[in-house]
Design a protein around this motif. Structure first.
Motif, mmCIF file in Angstrom:
data_model
loop_
_atom_site.group_PDB
_atom_site.id
_atom_site.type_symbol
_atom_site.label_atom_id
_atom_site.label_comp_id
_atom_site.label_asym_id
_atom_site.label_seq_id
_atom_site.Cartn_x
_atom_site.Cartn_y
_atom_site.Cartn_z
ATOM 1 N N LEU A 48 0.835 -1.206 0.000
ATOM 2 C CA LEU A 48 0.000 0.000 0.000
ATOM 3 C C LEU A 48 0.864 1.247 0.000
ATOM 4 N N GLU A 49 1.925 1.214 0.747
ATOM 5 C CA GLU A 49 2.833 2.364 0.796
ATOM 6 C C GLU A 49 3.447 2.643 -0.576
ATOM 7 N N CYS A 50 3.857 1.582 -1.262
ATOM 8 C CA CYS A 50 4.462 1.749 -2.584
ATOM 9 C C CYS A 50 3.439 2.266 -3.607
ATOM 10 N N VAL A 51 2.192 1.825 -3.487
ATOM 11 C CA VAL A 51 1.147 2.311 -4.393
ATOM 12 C C VAL A 51 0.882 3.797 -4.156
ATOM 13 N N MET A 52 0.920 4.231 -2.889
ATOM 14 C CA MET A 52 0.648 5.630 -2.551
ATOM 15 C C MET A 52 1.820 6.550 -2.864
ATOM 16 N N ALA A 53 3.026 6.008 -2.913
ATOM 17 C CA ALA A 53 4.241 6.824 -2.958
ATOM 18 C C ALA A 53 4.261 7.919 -4.026
ATOM 19 N N PRO A 54 3.895 7.640 -5.276
ATOM 20 C CA PRO A 54 4.006 8.702 -6.305
ATOM 21 C C PRO A 54 3.060 9.884 -6.087
ATOM 22 N N HIS A 55 2.058 9.711 -5.242
ATOM 23 C CA HIS A 55 1.027 10.749 -5.116
ATOM 24 C C HIS A 55 0.903 11.294 -3.693
ATOM 25 N N ARG A 56 1.903 11.058 -2.856
ATOM 26 C CA ARG A 56 1.766 11.405 -1.447
ATOM 27 C C ARG A 56 1.511 12.899 -1.239
ATOM 28 N N ILE A 106 -9.154 12.057 -4.581
ATOM 29 C CA ILE A 106 -7.922 11.265 -4.579
ATOM 30 C C ILE A 106 -7.898 10.298 -5.757
ATOM 31 N N LYS A 107 -9.036 9.678 -6.021
ATOM 32 C CA LYS A 107 -9.123 8.765 -7.158
ATOM 33 C C LYS A 107 -8.817 9.490 -8.464
ATOM 34 N N SER A 108 -9.268 10.745 -8.556
ATOM 35 C CA SER A 108 -9.059 11.524 -9.777
ATOM 36 C C SER A 108 -7.587 11.821 -10.013
ATOM 37 N N VAL A 109 -6.864 12.238 -8.963
ATOM 38 C CA VAL A 109 -5.466 12.638 -9.140
ATOM 39 C C VAL A 109 -4.514 11.440 -9.193
ATOM 40 N N THR A 110 -4.957 10.289 -8.670
ATOM 41 C CA THR A 110 -4.075 9.121 -8.635
ATOM 42 C C THR A 110 -4.349 8.119 -9.745
ATOM 43 N N GLY A 111 -5.405 8.355 -10.494
ATOM 44 C CA GLY A 111 -5.729 7.430 -11.570
ATOM 45 C C GLY A 111 -6.430 6.173 -11.103
ATOM 46 N N GLY A 112 -7.123 6.262 -9.965
ATOM 47 C CA GLY A 112 -7.932 5.120 -9.538
ATOM 48 C C GLY A 112 -7.725 4.659 -8.116
ATOM 49 N N VAL A 113 -6.686 5.126 -7.418
ATOM 50 C CA VAL A 113 -6.450 4.711 -6.032
ATOM 51 C C VAL A 113 -7.546 5.279 -5.140
ATOM 52 N N LYS A 114 -8.158 4.415 -4.331
ATOM 53 C CA LYS A 114 -9.311 4.839 -3.533
ATOM 54 C C LYS A 114 -9.025 4.884 -2.041
ATOM 55 N N PHE A 115 -7.768 4.777 -1.637
ATOM 56 C CA PHE A 115 -7.439 4.801 -0.214
ATOM 57 C C PHE A 115 -6.334 5.834 0.029
ATOM 58 N N TYR A 116 -6.091 6.118 1.282
ATOM 59 C CA TYR A 116 -5.085 7.117 1.633
ATOM 60 C C TYR A 116 -4.662 6.904 3.074
ATOM 61 N N ASN A 117 -3.644 7.684 3.487
ATOM 62 C CA ASN A 117 -3.193 7.658 4.871
ATOM 63 C C ASN A 117 -3.088 9.100 5.356
ATOM 64 N N THR A 118 -3.648 9.338 6.513
ATOM 65 C CA THR A 118 -3.714 10.717 7.025
ATOM 66 C C THR A 118 -2.427 11.154 7.706
ATOM 67 N N THR A 119 -1.467 10.268 7.878
ATOM 68 C CA THR A 119 -0.213 10.633 8.533
ATOM 69 C C THR A 119 0.864 10.937 7.496
ATOM 70 N N LYS A 120 1.992 11.425 7.979
ATOM 71 C CA LYS A 120 3.138 11.687 7.109
ATOM 72 C C LYS A 120 4.143 10.544 7.158
ATOM 73 N N HIS A 121 3.787 9.493 7.833
ATOM 74 C CA HIS A 121 4.737 8.405 8.052
ATOM 75 C C HIS A 121 4.928 7.540 6.809
ATOM 76 N N THR A 122 6.102 6.940 6.734
ATOM 77 C CA THR A 122 6.418 5.826 5.843
ATOM 78 C C THR A 122 7.213 4.829 6.689
ATOM 79 N N LEU A 123 7.447 3.662 6.165
ATOM 80 C CA LEU A 123 8.271 2.721 6.914
ATOM 81 C C LEU A 123 9.681 3.272 7.121
ATOM 82 N N GLY A 124 10.116 4.083 6.148
ATOM 83 C CA GLY A 124 11.419 4.720 6.287
ATOM 84 C C GLY A 124 11.462 5.705 7.445
ATOM 85 N N SER A 125 10.466 6.587 7.516
ATOM 86 C CA SER A 125 10.437 7.562 8.602
ATOM 87 C C SER A 125 10.183 6.893 9.951
#
Length: 657
Positions: free
Chosen positions: A37-45, A65-84
C-alpha cells in the motif's frame, strides 16, 4: 519474482525466538500488505496530503484522490512511511501504530491481522527495528511488481504460512495454471466481452486472496483493453478477506465489493447477479454446523438458493454449485445470461444414488441445460491434495450448437512435471496444454479425449426387482428355541409349550400351516394378535425354493405374491436403452423391454415394483474415457521375477563373502 518470494518469507528467520515458525505469517502477511500500500501511494503522497488537508468530507475526499491518482481509492492521514518510522528511534512502535491506524476506513486488513498487538510484541522482543527495515527495503511498487505478480506473492505467502502450520492450504490457494485454464474456458464463449467498451461483473463466492479475480481481470483486458471488469467476492476467513480487500484497493477496485462471511448462510450480495462466477470451494467441507440455516433455505424451494436438493452434510460442494447458479445473470437480461467456472473434486460427478439430494441436484443442472463442459485435470495439480479434480463450466444461455449437450474433456495426460514440487503439487498445465484443451473445447472435438453427450445420456431409472416369498414351516426344537428367545413372543403364556406339542411335520404352504397351527393354539387357549401372528410365522419360516409362494391375504394386493425382501434387487436402466426414446415419457415401455430382455430370462418368477422406480443422474467421467490395458504375458512376468531373484541371490553372496 522467485527471489522476491524467498526474500519476503526469509524475514521469518528474524522472527524466530519471538514467534514460533508456524506463527510467522501473523506478521509477514500484514507487513507485506502495508509495504505494498505504501508503494502504491508513494508517487502521489504530496497531492493526496493536500487533498486531505483541504477536504474533510470522506466521500468527496476519496473521489478527488481517485481523480489525481488514476484510480487509487485509499489514503493515509499521517506523514509516516516505513522509512520515517525506522528513523524515529525510540518512538518507532508508537509511530508505526499511528501509521497503521492512519489509513482510510476501507483498509481493515490490519485489524483482521491484529497488527497493533504484534507491533507491541515485536517491540518487547527487540526485533521491531529489524522487521521495519527489512520491509522498508522491499520494492513492491506496481512498476516492479505488477498486480498479477503481487497476487502470486500474496498466495505464495498464504501457502507458506499454512504449510508451516500444517494446515489445509487448498481452501485458500488455487494454483495459477489451473486458474488460467478455468478463465480461458470461462471467456471462450462470450463475444460480448470481446467488443466495445463492455462492462462485465465477476464474482467469487470463495474468493480467498482474490487470485481468480485478478487473473480474470488481466485476461479480459488482454482480449479487450476497453472492457471494464467489476470484481466481487466473499470470503469466510478474516486474513484472506483482508488481503483480498487490500489487493482490490491497490488496483482501484471498489473494496466494498469484497465481503466477509459464510457464503452458504449469509450471502452478502443477495440481490446481485453477475456475468461470470468463478470458484474453488473447499473439497469435502462438512456443513453439519450450518445445517439448520441451509435446510431452512432449502424448504423455500427455488425462492432460495438450494431448491434443487441437499447433498450429504459431509460434503457441501454441490451447495456452492447451487449458490453459483443462483448468482448468474438471467438469460432474458440485457447481458443475455451468464457463465460460471467451478473447480470440484470427483464426488459431485457421481456421489449419491437415484433419489438422493446429490443426484437430484445433478438432474436439475442437466434438465435445465446448465452444464456446458467438464474438464478432468491431471492428478497432483493442487497444493494440499493429489486427488482427481475437474473444471465445471456452466452457462445458462448456451449457443445453439451446445444446447442440450455436455462436453467432457480428458486432460489428465496433458500435465507436465514441475522441477520442484510444492506440497502435493507436482504437475502443472503449461500454455501448450491449455491451448490443446481450448482447441478441443472451441471446436467441440470428438476424439479419444473429448466427447459430446446429450444431457439425458446421464439419466437413468433405478428399478426394483422383486421375487416371491417362499418359506417352509416347522415347529422343530431349533425353531421353537428362536421363538423362546424372541423379545415379544417369548413372553406369551403357553406359546412355547403349545409349539412343542404341535406336530404336522414340514409345511410348504404358509396358509395351511397357519390354519393348522391356529386351531392347535386355540385348543390350548393361546390367542395371538395380528402382529404377534406375523412375528411367529416369520420366526418359524425358512426360505425354500420348493415351497409355495406366499400371497397377500388382504388389502389392495390380495392374492398377489408377497415379495421376499431378502431377494430384493435393483437394476439401472439408462434413458434411451435399446433404442427407445430418450425421455421421461418412455419410462414404462423402456423398463418393460429391459426387464423382459435382461431379467426375466434368468429369473422367471421376478417382477418390477413400479411404485419404487426412481430417476437418477450420474456423470461417470472415467468410464467414458477408460482404455483397456491387456495384462502382461505370463512369460514376461516370470522372466522379471527370475531376474529379481538372481539379483537378490547375487547380493546375498556378496554379504556372505
Amino acid at each position: 519474482m522467485v527471489d522476491l518470494k524467498k526474500d519476503v518469507w526469509a524475514i521469518a528467520d528474524t522472527l524466530r525466538g519471538v514467534y514460533a515458525r508456524n506463527k510467522a505469517g501473523d506478521v509477514i502477511l500484514p507487513m507485506t500488505i502495508l509495504r505494498r500500500l505504501e508503494c502504491v501511494m508513494a508517487p502521489h503522497r504530496a497531492e493526496v496530503a493536500a487533498i486531505i488537508a483541504q477536504q474533510p468530507n470522506e466521500t468527496l475526499r476519496v473521489k478527488m484522490i481517485k481523480s489525481v491518482t488514476g484510480g487509487v481509492k485509499f489514503y493515509n492521514t499521517t506523514k509516516h512511511t516505513l522509512g520515517s518510522v525506522y528513523d524515529s528511534g525510540d518512538d518507532m512502535a508508537d509511530n508505526l501504530l499511528e501509521y497503521v491506524r492512519g489509513f482510510s476506513k476501507d483498509i481493515d486488513v490490519f485489524t483482521n491481522f491484529h497488527l497493533p498487538q504484534h507491533i507491541e510484541r515485536m517491540r518487547k522482543g527487540g526485533i521491531l527495528a529489524t522487521i521495519v527495515r527489512q520491509f522498508r527495503d522491499l520494492d513492491l511498487s506496481p512498476e516492479a511488481v505488477p498486480n498479477s505478480r503481487m497476487g502470486e506473492l500474496f498466495e505464495h505467502l498464504i501457502y507458506m504460512d499454512f504449510e508451516s502450520s500444517n494446515a489445509e492450504s487448498g481452501d485458500h490457494y488455487t494454483p495459477r495454471d489451473a486458474i488460467n485454464l478455468l478463465v480461458d474456458l470461462l471467456f471462450a464463449e462470450d463475444d460480448n466481452a470481446l467488443s466495445g467498451e463492455a462492462i462485465r461483473s465477476i464474482y467469487d463466492p470463495t474468493v480467498g486472496t482474490g487470485g481468480m479475480l485478478s487473473v480474470a481481470e488481466e485476461h479480459l483486458h488482454r482480449m479487450n483493453p476497453d472492457a471494464e471488469l467489476l470484481l466481487y467476492g466473499q470470503e469466510l476467513r478474516p486474513e484472506s478477506y483482508a488481503m483480498c480487500r487490500s489487493d482490490m484497493l491497490a488496483k482501484g477496485q471498489n473494496p466494498q465489493n469484497i465481503a466477509l462471511g459464510n457464503t452458504l448462510t449469509n450471502d452478502q450480495f443477495p440481490d446481485d447477479r453477475f456475468n461470470y462466477i468463478l470458484s474453488n470451494p473447499p473439497y469435502g467441507v462438512d456443513w453439519k454446523y450450518i445445517a439448520e440455516d441451509v435446510e431452512g433455505e432449502h424448504k423455500k424451494g427455488f425462492s432460495g438458493r438450494f431448491g434443487a436438493g441437499l447433498p450429504p452434510t459431509s460434503d457441501g460442494a454441490l451447495l456452492f454449485v447451487q449458490h453459483a447458479i443462483a448468482k448468474m445473470t438471467p438469460p432474458d437480461s440485457q447481458d443475455g445470461g451468464a457463465r460460471a467456472g467451478i473447480v470440484l473434486n470427483g464426488s459431485p460427478l457421481f456421489s449419491g444414488g437415484a433419489g438422493s439430494g446429490s443426484s437430484d441436484i445433478r438432474g436439475w443442472l442437466l434438465e435445465n441445460d446448465l452444464i456446458e463442459a467438464i474438464v478432468a485435470l491431471p492428478n497432483d495439480m493442487f497444493y494440499n491434495t493429489g486427488i482427481s479434480t475437474y473444471l465445471w463450466i456452466f452457462d445458462n444461455a448456451k449457443r445453439s450448437e451446445r444446447q442440450g449437450k455436455v462436453q467432457l474433456i480428458d486432460a489428465t495426460a496433458l500435465g507436465s512435471k514441475m522441477r520442484k514440487s510444492l506440497g502435493s503439487k507436482r504437475i502443472q498445465i503449461d500454455e501448450n496444454a491449455r491451448a490443446c484443451v481450448l482447441q478441443q473445447y472451441a471446436t467441440m472435438e470428438i476424439s479419444d479425449t473429448s466427447k459430446i453427450f446429450e444431457n439425458l445420456d446421464f439419466a437413468y431409472w433405478q428399478i426394483t426387482i422383486e421375487r416371491p416369498l417362499r418359506l417352509n414351516f416347522v415347529a422343530s426344537p431349533e425353531r421353537v428355541a428362536l421363538v423362546a428367545e424372541h423379545k415379544i413372543l417369548g413372553k406369551i403364556n403357553g406359546l412355547i409349550g403349545a409349539l412343542n406339542s404341535f406336530g404336522g411335520g414340514i409345511y410348504l404352504n404358509r396358509e395351511d400351516f397357519l390354519t393348522d397351527l391356529g386351531k392347535h393354539l386355540r385348543s390350548l387357549g393361546v390367542t395371538l394378535t395380528t402382529t404377534q401372528r406375523k412375528a411367529l410365522w416369520q420366526t418359524l419360516g425358512e426360505r425354500d425354493e420348493n415351497a409355495d409362494i406366499c400371497r397377500f391375504q388382504s388389502g389392495k394386493n390380495k392374492g398377489e405374491p408377497e415379495p421376499d425382501t431378502g431377494l430384493r434387487d435393483t437394476e439401472v436402466v439408462p434413458f434411451g436403452w435399446g433404442g427407445y426414446q430418450k425421455s421421461h415419457d418412455a419410462k414404462d415401455v423402456t423398463i418393460k423391454a429391459y426387464f423382459n430382455a435382461e431379467v426375466k430370462p434368468y429369473i422367471e418368477d421376478a417382477w418390477v415394483d413400479y411404485t419404487k422406480t426412481k430417476v437418477g443422474y450420474e456423470i461417470p467421467f472415467t468410464r467414458h474415457f477408460y482404455k483397456y490395458a491387456p495384462p502382461r504375458d505370463l512369460t514376461d512376468i516370470d522372466t522379471d521375477l527370475n531376474d529379481s531373484l538372481q539379483e537378490i541371490l547375487g547380493l546375498l553372496k556378496e554379504v556372505e563373502a
